[in-house]
Motif scaffolding. Sequence first.
Motif, PDB file in Angstrom:
ATOM      1  N   VAL A   1       0.832  -1.200   0.000  1.00  0.00           N
ATOM      2  CA  VAL A   1       0.000   0.000   0.000  1.00  0.00           C
ATOM      3  C   VAL A   1       0.870   1.255   0.000  1.00  0.00           C
ATOM      4  O   VAL A   1       0.641   2.180  -0.781  1.00  0.00           O
ATOM      5  CB  VAL A   1      -0.962   0.001   1.212  1.00  0.00           C
ATOM      6  N   LYS A   2       1.882   1.277   0.840  1.00  0.00           N
ATOM      7  CA  LYS A   2       2.745   2.456   0.955  1.00  0.00           C
ATOM      8  C   LYS A   2       3.403   2.816  -0.374  1.00  0.00           C
ATOM      9  O   LYS A   2       3.476   3.982  -0.753  1.00  0.00           O
ATOM     10  CB  LYS A   2       3.808   2.213   2.016  1.00  0.00           C
ATOM     11  N   GLU A   3       3.847   1.813  -1.116  1.00  0.00           N
ATOM     12  CA  GLU A   3       4.505   2.054  -2.404  1.00  0.00           C
ATOM     13  C   GLU A   3       3.535   2.540  -3.475  1.00  0.00           C
ATOM     14  O   GLU A   3       3.931   3.227  -4.410  1.00  0.00           O
ATOM     15  CB  GLU A   3       5.207   0.779  -2.879  1.00  0.00           C
ATOM     16  N   ALA A   4       2.261   2.203  -3.337  1.00  0.00           N
ATOM     17  CA  ALA A   4       1.271   2.545  -4.364  1.00  0.00           C
ATOM     18  C   ALA A   4       0.675   3.943  -4.192  1.00  0.00           C
ATOM     19  O   ALA A   4       0.215   4.528  -5.171  1.00  0.00           O
ATOM     20  CB  ALA A   4       0.154   1.506  -4.366  1.00  0.00           C
ATOM     21  N   LEU A   5       0.672   4.453  -2.980  1.00  0.00           N
ATOM     22  CA  LEU A   5       0.017   5.738  -2.729  1.00  0.00           C
ATOM     23  C   LEU A   5       0.891   6.911  -3.114  1.00  0.00           C
ATOM     24  O   LEU A   5       2.095   6.854  -2.979  1.00  0.00           O
ATOM     25  CB  LEU A   5      -0.365   5.858  -1.253  1.00  0.00           C
ATOM     26  N   PRO A   6       0.279   8.005  -3.543  1.00  0.00           N
ATOM     27  CA  PRO A   6      -1.141   8.195  -3.851  1.00  0.00           C
ATOM     28  C   PRO A   6      -1.480   7.942  -5.312  1.00  0.00           C
ATOM     29  O   PRO A   6      -2.649   7.863  -5.676  1.00  0.00           O
ATOM     30  CB  PRO A   6      -1.355   9.674  -3.519  1.00  0.00           C
ATOM     31  N   GLU A   7      -0.480   7.782  -6.156  1.00  0.00           N
ATOM     32  CA  GLU A   7      -0.721   7.726  -7.606  1.00  0.00           C
ATOM     33  C   GLU A   7      -1.501   6.497  -8.066  1.00  0.00           C
ATOM     34  O   GLU A   7      -2.227   6.563  -9.045  1.00  0.00           O
ATOM     35  CB  GLU A   7       0.605   7.776  -8.382  1.00  0.00           C
ATOM     36  N   ARG A   8      -1.356   5.386  -7.368  1.00  0.00           N
ATOM     37  CA  ARG A   8      -1.962   4.137  -7.849  1.00  0.00           C
ATOM     38  C   ARG A   8      -3.050   3.620  -6.914  1.00  0.00           C
ATOM     39  O   ARG A   8      -3.239   2.412  -6.788  1.00  0.00           O
ATOM     40  CB  ARG A   8      -0.863   3.097  -8.054  1.00  0.00           C
ATOM     41  N   VAL A   9      -3.773   4.517  -6.293  1.00  0.00           N
ATOM     42  CA  VAL A   9      -4.803   4.112  -5.341  1.00  0.00           C
ATOM     43  C   VAL A   9      -5.847   3.201  -5.998  1.00  0.00           C
ATOM     44  O   VAL A   9      -6.316   2.243  -5.397  1.00  0.00           O
ATOM     45  CB  VAL A   9      -5.442   5.328  -4.628  1.00  0.00           C
ATOM     46  N   ILE A  10      -6.199   3.468  -7.232  1.00  0.00           N
ATOM     47  CA  ILE A  10      -7.187   2.637  -7.940  1.00  0.00           C
ATOM     48  C   ILE A  10      -6.657   1.224  -8.135  1.00  0.00           C
ATOM     49  O   ILE A  10      -7.392   0.255  -7.986  1.00  0.00           O
ATOM     50  CB  ILE A  10      -7.549   3.260  -9.307  1.00  0.00           C
TER      51      ILE A  10
END
Length: 108
Positions: A22-31
């Motif tokens: 989750v940390k690596e994905a936020l905020p650009e890949r929230v979807i």
Amino acid sequence: MFTGKRPTDERFKEDSSLHSFVKEALPERVIEITDPTLLQERVGRGTRNGNNMRNESLLQCLNSIFEIGLTCSSDPPSERIDMGNVVAMLCSIRDKLHQTRFVRHVRT
């Protein structure tokens, strides 16, 4: 709950975890990290300004929820936020989502 993944998922081995995912994905890949069943037809359907505004609001709320989850699962535990603050933050997100729904009904 929001990713649809378990901490024991096969993808989380060795140096990887649900927290780091989750940390690596936020905020650009929230979807990308959100369980598709939660999104259903809420994001990406409309092209009108109202729909785009609602989509943006939903994305901001999802991002905030994931941020809360990251803070609640911080290591060491002393860096975790108080549950009273968590409740207040979640209520604020809920209110923002309800406000967006109300605006949609008023405009239609």
